[in-house]
Each structure stands twice: as C-alpha cells, then as structure tokens.
Design an enzyme around this catalytic site. Sequence first.
Site, PDB file in Angstrom:
ATOM      1  N   ASP A 149     -15.488  -3.757  -1.852  1.00 11.85           N
ATOM      2  CA  ASP A 149     -15.146  -3.496  -0.458  1.00 11.85           C
ATOM      3  C   ASP A 149     -16.425  -3.256   0.328  1.00 11.85           C
ATOM      4  OD1 ASP A 149     -12.498  -3.477  -1.418  1.00 11.85           O
ATOM      5  OD2 ASP A 149     -12.619  -1.322  -1.824  1.00 11.85           O
ATOM      6  N   ASP A 190       0.853  -1.189   0.000  1.00 11.14           N
ATOM      7  CA  ASP A 190       0.000   0.000   0.000  1.00 11.14           C
ATOM      8  C   ASP A 190       0.888   1.238   0.000  1.00 11.14           C
ATOM      9  OD1 ASP A 190      -2.010  -1.827   0.201  1.00 11.14           O
ATOM     10  OD2 ASP A 190      -2.704  -1.196   2.187  1.00 11.14           O
TER      11      ASP A 190
END
Length: 243
Positions: A130, A8
Amino acid sequence: MVIYPAIDIRNGKCVRLLQGRAEDETVYADDPAEMARRWVGEGAQWLHVVDLDGAFEGAPRNTEALARICAASPVPVQTGGGLRTDTDLERVFAAGAARAVLGTRAAERPEDLAPLAARFGGDRLALGLDARDGKVRTRGWVGTCDADAPELARRAAEAGVGTLVYTDISRDGMMRGVNVDAMERMCRAVDCGVIASGGVSTADDVRALAALGCANLVGAIVGKALYEETVTLCGMRAAAGEP
C-alpha cells in the site's frame, strides 16, 4: 483478469472507508456474509476481505465474520488486516481463507517471507503493498516505513510469495480512476501475479489495465463503485474478459 469484489469489515459490519480514514466510514450491510452471497450470486470468482479493525489494532478482530463469509461462499476468499504473527495466519486459514495478505509484517520484517512461504505455501500468501506518494504505508495506512515499494515487491517474489496486491491509497474510495502507470511499473518489477487496487471504479479502468498487456496482471479489486451501484459486477467482469 479476475475482478475481486471487496468486503471490508469493521465492528462486524460491511463498510467502506474513504482513503482508509477511520472517520470517513459508510456502512453498507450489517452482515458481511450477506454481501458475499450477493457477489457470488453475480458471478464473483474470488472475494477480497479486509479486517479493518485488525489492520488498525494489529491482530485479527473479525475472524468469526470471515468464517461466515467463507462458509457462505463457494469461491475462494483472500483476506488481510492485522496478520502480524504465524498464529494470525493459522486463524484465518482455519476460518477458511484461501489466501492471506501480509502488509505491515512484510514491510517491517521482509526476512520472514521466505520461511512463511515455505511453511504455508507461496500460493496461499500475498504481499499487500500500500503506497501514498511513493511511500509504503503500514499499520492500517496510518504508519510509514522506509521500504522501497518495487524492491519490497521483488524481495517478496524472490521469497516465494505468489501474489502482490498493490494499492494506490490516494485513489482508494475516491472513484477517480486507477493509477495505470503505477500498476504497470509494479507489474514490470516482478514475475509474480499482481492484483490492482485503489480507484478501480469503471469498466474503462479495467480495460485500461488489460490494455497494459502485462501477463502477470491477474486481477483488480473493486469496492465503492459496486456498493454505490455506479457499475455492476457483471459489467466489470465483462471488461476484464472473465469467462
């Protein structure tokens, strides 16, 4: 099942956020390409890269870092974060990404998916789904839309999108285990490949996913547990049955 180490990126650095909250950040490396080389050296067959700035701001912000990762990695790279336009997709593919993950755009404009699959190839696209408490989250997980998660997944698969990345946000970064029941429901809802994300933090989590017996459960993304060194990539790959 393939284990995807997560990289990330925020402000050009490799970080992890707790449940996607920008204020709960831990920096693990100044150079994300350094982490890519580490995971490849430990046997990673794929890498999962997220442009967190892109997710929050609505357009890719770390494409140069992505390009360095792709250049440093002999294995394919899957990436997402802020891919809201065709130009955004062109940029990450030009940077070397093998697969692009569409989240907000897919949830808000699912009618775009079939043309995108036709243009770029369904095997190069993934739906990033998500969810928290059954609600689909968008725009870096700070927005909510009315899309029904299983229906959106089915629509993406029917449009030709080859992969679904399903994340239970409530488990992400918490190291409390994966939501096996939710993953099974998602796998049963579609025929495309499914990658589990959120809370995959032990070899037992990986074995529990494998025990579902879902042939289309093709991968699991592991992040914080690798960075905190509570597990090893070798151990997670062994639990997944990777060669």
